[in-house]
Motif scaffolding. Structure first.
Motif, PDB file in Angstrom:
ATOM      1  N   GLU A   1       0.831  -1.199   0.000  1.00 45.29           N
ATOM      2  CA  GLU A   1       0.000   0.000   0.000  1.00 45.29           C
ATOM      3  C   GLU A   1       0.873   1.260   0.000  1.00 45.29           C
ATOM      4  N   ALA A   2       1.954   1.212   0.764  1.00 49.23           N
ATOM      5  CA  ALA A   2       2.870   2.349   0.793  1.00 49.23           C
ATOM      6  C   ALA A   2       3.514   2.563  -0.582  1.00 49.23           C
ATOM      7  N   LEU A   3       3.838   1.480  -1.271  1.00 52.70           N
ATOM      8  CA  LEU A   3       4.415   1.577  -2.607  1.00 52.70           C
ATOM      9  C   LEU A   3       3.458   2.251  -3.581  1.00 52.70           C
ATOM     10  N   VAL A   4       2.171   1.877  -3.491  1.00 51.11           N
ATOM     11  CA  VAL A   4       1.169   2.493  -4.371  1.00 51.11           C
ATOM     12  C   VAL A   4       1.045   3.984  -4.067  1.00 51.11           C
ATOM     13  N   GLY A   5       0.996   4.323  -2.780  1.00 46.47           N
ATOM     14  CA  GLY A   5       0.900   5.718  -2.395  1.00 46.47           C
ATOM     15  C   GLY A   5       2.090   6.524  -2.867  1.00 46.47           C
ATOM     16  N   ARG A   6       3.273   5.973  -2.678  1.00 47.39           N
ATOM     17  CA  ARG A   6       4.505   6.655  -3.097  1.00 47.39           C
ATOM     18  C   ARG A   6       4.536   6.825  -4.622  1.00 47.39           C
ATOM     19  N   THR A   7       4.024   5.830  -5.350  1.00 44.23           N
ATOM     20  CA  THR A   7       3.952   5.913  -6.799  1.00 44.23           C
ATOM     21  C   THR A   7       3.050   7.058  -7.245  1.00 44.23           C
ATOM     22  N   LEU A   8       1.882   7.174  -6.608  1.00 45.81           N
ATOM     23  CA  LEU A   8       0.953   8.252  -6.953  1.00 45.81           C
ATOM     24  C   LEU A   8       1.553   9.619  -6.627  1.00 45.81           C
ATOM     25  N   VAL A   9       2.276   9.703  -5.512  1.00 37.66           N
ATOM     26  CA  VAL A   9       2.941  10.967  -5.180  1.00 37.66           C
ATOM     27  C   VAL A   9       3.934  11.336  -6.282  1.00 37.66           C
ATOM     28  N   GLY A  10       4.758  10.375  -6.683  1.00 41.01           N
ATOM     29  CA  GLY A  10       5.727  10.632  -7.738  1.00 41.01           C
ATOM     30  C   GLY A  10       5.070  11.045  -9.041  1.00 41.01           C
ATOM     31  N   LEU A  11       3.953  10.394  -9.372  1.00 42.43           N
ATOM     32  CA  LEU A  11       3.225  10.736 -10.588  1.00 42.43           C
ATOM     33  C   LEU A  11       2.698  12.161 -10.521  1.00 42.43           C
ATOM     34  N   GLY A  12       2.132  12.526  -9.375  1.00 39.47           N
ATOM     35  CA  GLY A  12       1.532  13.849  -9.233  1.00 39.47           C
ATOM     36  C   GLY A  12       2.535  14.981  -9.272  1.00 39.47           C
ATOM     37  N   VAL A  13       3.650  14.826  -8.556  1.00 41.28           N
ATOM     38  CA  VAL A  13       4.620  15.927  -8.466  1.00 41.28           C
ATOM     39  C   VAL A  13       5.600  15.942  -9.635  1.00 41.28           C
ATOM     40  N   SER A  14       5.567  14.904 -10.480  1.00 41.89           N
ATOM     41  CA  SER A  14       6.530  14.819 -11.584  1.00 41.89           C
ATOM     42  C   SER A  14       6.375  15.948 -12.591  1.00 41.89           C
ATOM     43  N   VAL A  15       5.215  16.598 -12.601  1.00 43.52           N
ATOM     44  CA  VAL A  15       4.971  17.644 -13.594  1.00 43.52           C
ATOM     45  C   VAL A  15       5.455  19.013 -13.125  1.00 43.52           C
ATOM     46  N   THR A  16       5.745  19.149 -11.837  1.00 42.57           N
ATOM     47  CA  THR A  16       5.935  20.485 -11.269  1.00 42.57           C
ATOM     48  C   THR A  16       7.172  21.196 -11.795  1.00 42.57           C
ATOM     49  N   PHE A  17       8.304  20.525 -11.772  1.00 40.02           N
ATOM     50  CA  PHE A  17       9.554  21.203 -12.103  1.00 40.02           C
ATOM     51  C   PHE A  17       9.611  21.627 -13.563  1.00 40.02           C
ATOM     52  N   ILE A  18       9.227  20.734 -14.467  1.00 40.74           N
ATOM     53  CA  ILE A  18       9.275  21.062 -15.890  1.00 40.74           C
ATOM     54  C   ILE A  18       8.294  22.197 -16.192  1.00 40.74           C
ATOM     55  N   ALA A  19       7.134  22.173 -15.535  1.00 37.76           N
ATOM     56  CA  ALA A  19       6.185  23.277 -15.711  1.00 37.76           C
ATOM     57  C   ALA A  19       6.796  24.589 -15.237  1.00 37.76           C
ATOM     58  N   MET A  20       7.529  24.551 -14.131  1.00 38.80           N
ATOM     59  CA  MET A  20       8.176  25.762 -13.630  1.00 38.80           C
ATOM     60  C   MET A  20       9.231  26.264 -14.616  1.00 38.80           C
ATOM     61  N   LEU A  21      10.033  25.355 -15.165  1.00 36.89           N
ATOM     62  CA  LEU A  21      11.040  25.758 -16.142  1.00 36.89           C
ATOM     63  C   LEU A  21      10.391  26.378 -17.382  1.00 36.89           C
ATOM     64  N   LYS A  22       9.282  25.794 -17.818  1.00 33.85           N
ATOM     65  CA  LYS A  22       8.586  26.323 -18.991  1.00 33.85           C
ATOM     66  C   LYS A  22       8.057  27.720 -18.717  1.00 33.85           C
ATOM     67  N   ILE A  23       7.471  27.929 -17.539  1.00 35.68           N
ATOM     68  CA  ILE A  23       6.940  29.239 -17.178  1.00 35.68           C
ATOM     69  C   ILE A  23       8.050  30.284 -17.161  1.00 35.68           C
ATOM     70  N   ILE A  24       9.204  29.921 -16.610  1.00 30.47           N
ATOM     71  CA  ILE A  24      10.333  30.852 -16.589  1.00 30.47           C
ATOM     72  C   ILE A  24      10.834  31.125 -18.003  1.00 30.47           C
ATOM     73  N   ALA A  25      10.896  30.066 -18.827  1.00 32.62           N
ATOM     74  CA  ALA A  25      11.438  30.202 -20.182  1.00 32.62           C
ATOM     75  C   ALA A  25      10.589  31.120 -21.059  1.00 32.62           C
TER      76      ALA A  25
END
Length: 427
Positions: A107-131
């Motif tokens: 269950e912890a693995l599934v939760g951790r996977t969903l966290v990774g999926l959700g936050v995976s978009v944040t950094f690239i979106a931030m770089l795009k906004i700055i660019a």
């Protein structure tokens, strides 16, 4: 007219609010990324894990994060950051709550996977906004400043998380982090503006053609490998193994070990800002990357020797390691500046994928290597790893750091500007 040159004070305010909301989401993603290090002991007791299983639990975040980097780059270049930040916040919220309530390792693995999926978009979106919203000559400076603030999340994942987990339990913390993720996702929907700049149509031919041009560009790959080696070893060490290593090998208390981790993150945050600013002011990328990578590799020698050092010395070394680790933050600029400006999301995401792939591989690899030389010592049913065992794990991460350093010599100097040129048409 480029977006950073258009509009008055209201436009500047809108851009500032957009960036502020995304940086807040980025802070939370950093907290999730490094949280297992602060609560490694709690997770071991809660799920009765081996080193390899603990590494796999922490690395699940990195697996899905790695897989999502190229799709995220495609999405921010087509749909824009606003929509994917909203959806990402909701997915991360669900994963964090599930992780906090998990009764079993699966269950912890599934939760951790969903966290990774959700936050995976944040950094690239931030770089795009700055660019697309700011002057490209300030790209590395703004990325560094954003990472300086965003890294407060990683600082919180060190000593503050460890202390808080001992008073209110780690489970309650992650349930609360889930609620915060949902709120930030909603805030992104209402406040984030995608900004100007040309975006390719959501057409498979256009998208795959753009991605292929980034992947075929030989100048892209040195930055990817530098990111792989430096960021990957950082994610593996600071993201999981640093705290148990310090407690076992250097016989520090949990509070002392977690405070070392917070100092590492603070050094990294400052390093991202100062290294980015230094690079922009010098008008050079390559020498700054090489120097930082070299010093970072030298510092790994201290951890490979297992020499017991005074507490003040280990604090200084962790702070210095954070500062030098930040040299990999220039790899996004190096990749962006050798590819078409309209493909900045794809080029930075391909580069970012290198570090997260290494993190996904190194965390369980180090744990597996330690299990192979474990001497069988147990304490309350939990495996105890000695200094020689930890040295094997440290060697895996140090080797990756050296790979990144070697690759830094092949990074193409851009002079802090985009040097991509469209291929000339044939005769």
């Amino acid at each position: 007219m480029p977006p950073h040159q258009s509009g008055g004070s209201s436009a500047r305010t809108a851009r500032a609010v957009t960036l502020a909301v995304v940086i807040a989401a980025y802070m939370l993603s950093f907290f999730h990324r490094f949280a297992p290090a602060g609560i490694a002991h709690d997770l071991t007791l809660a799920f009765q894990t081996t080193a390899a299983s603990l590494g796999a639990l922490a690395a699940t975040y990195f697996y899905v994060y790695t897989i999502m980097q190229v799709p995220t780059g495609v999405l921010v270049d087509t749909l824009g950051p606003r929509r994917i930040l909203f959806l990402g916040g909701l997915v991360a919220a669900a994963g964090s709550v599930l992780f906090g309530l998990a009764d079993t390792l699966n269950e912890a693995l599934v939760g951790r996977t969903l966290v990774g999926l959700g936050v995976s978009v944040t950094f690239i979106a931030m770089l795009k906004i700055i660019a697309v919203n700011f002057d490209e000559r300030r790209f590395a400076t703004l990325v560094g400043a954003s990472m300086l603030v965003g890294n407060l999340g990683s600082v919180l994942a060190g000593a503050p998380l460890s202390l808080l987990a001992q008073s209110i339990s780690w489970r309650g913390i992650f349930v609360g982090a889930g609620a915060l993720s949902a709120l930030l996702g909603v805030a992104c929907w209402f406040f984030v503006k995608d900004g100007g700049g040309e975006r390719p149509r959501f057409d498979r031919t256009v998208i795959f053609g753009g991605l292929a041009s980034v992947l075929k560009n030989r100048s892209t790959w040195p930055a990817v490998v530098v990111n792989f080696g430096l960021a990957g070893s950082f994610f593996s060490f600071a993201g999981l193994w640093a705290t148990p290593y310090l407690m076992r090998v250097h016989e520090l208390t949990r509070a002392q070990a977690s405070s070392h981790l917070s100092l590492y993150f603070a050094g990294f945050a400052l390093g991202c800002f100062f290294i980015g600013t230094l690079s922009d002011r010098l008008g050079k990328r390559k020498p700054v990357v090489i120097a930082g990578a070299f010093l970072y590799c030298l510092l790994w020698l201290f951890w490979l020797t297992n020499i017991r050092l005074p507490l003040a010395a280990t604090y200084c070394l962790f702070g210095l390691m954070g500062l030098t680790t930040a040299s990999f933050a220039l790899t996004w600029a190096c990749a962006k500046e050798v590819n078409p400006p309209m493909l900045s999301g794809m080029s930075t995401s391909v580069t970012n994928m290198g570090g997260f792939l290494a993190g996904a591989l190194l965390q369980p690899l180090a744990g597996w290597a330690m299990d192979q030389v474990w001497d069988g010592t147990l304490a309350n049913g939990v495996r105890v790893y000695g200094p020689d065992t930890f040295r094997v794990g440290m060697a895996c991460m140090a080797a990756a750091a050296c790979i990144g350093f070697v690759a830094s010599f092949w990074v193409k100097e851009t002079g802090c500007r985009n040097i991509w040129q469209a291929p000339r048409p044939g005769p």
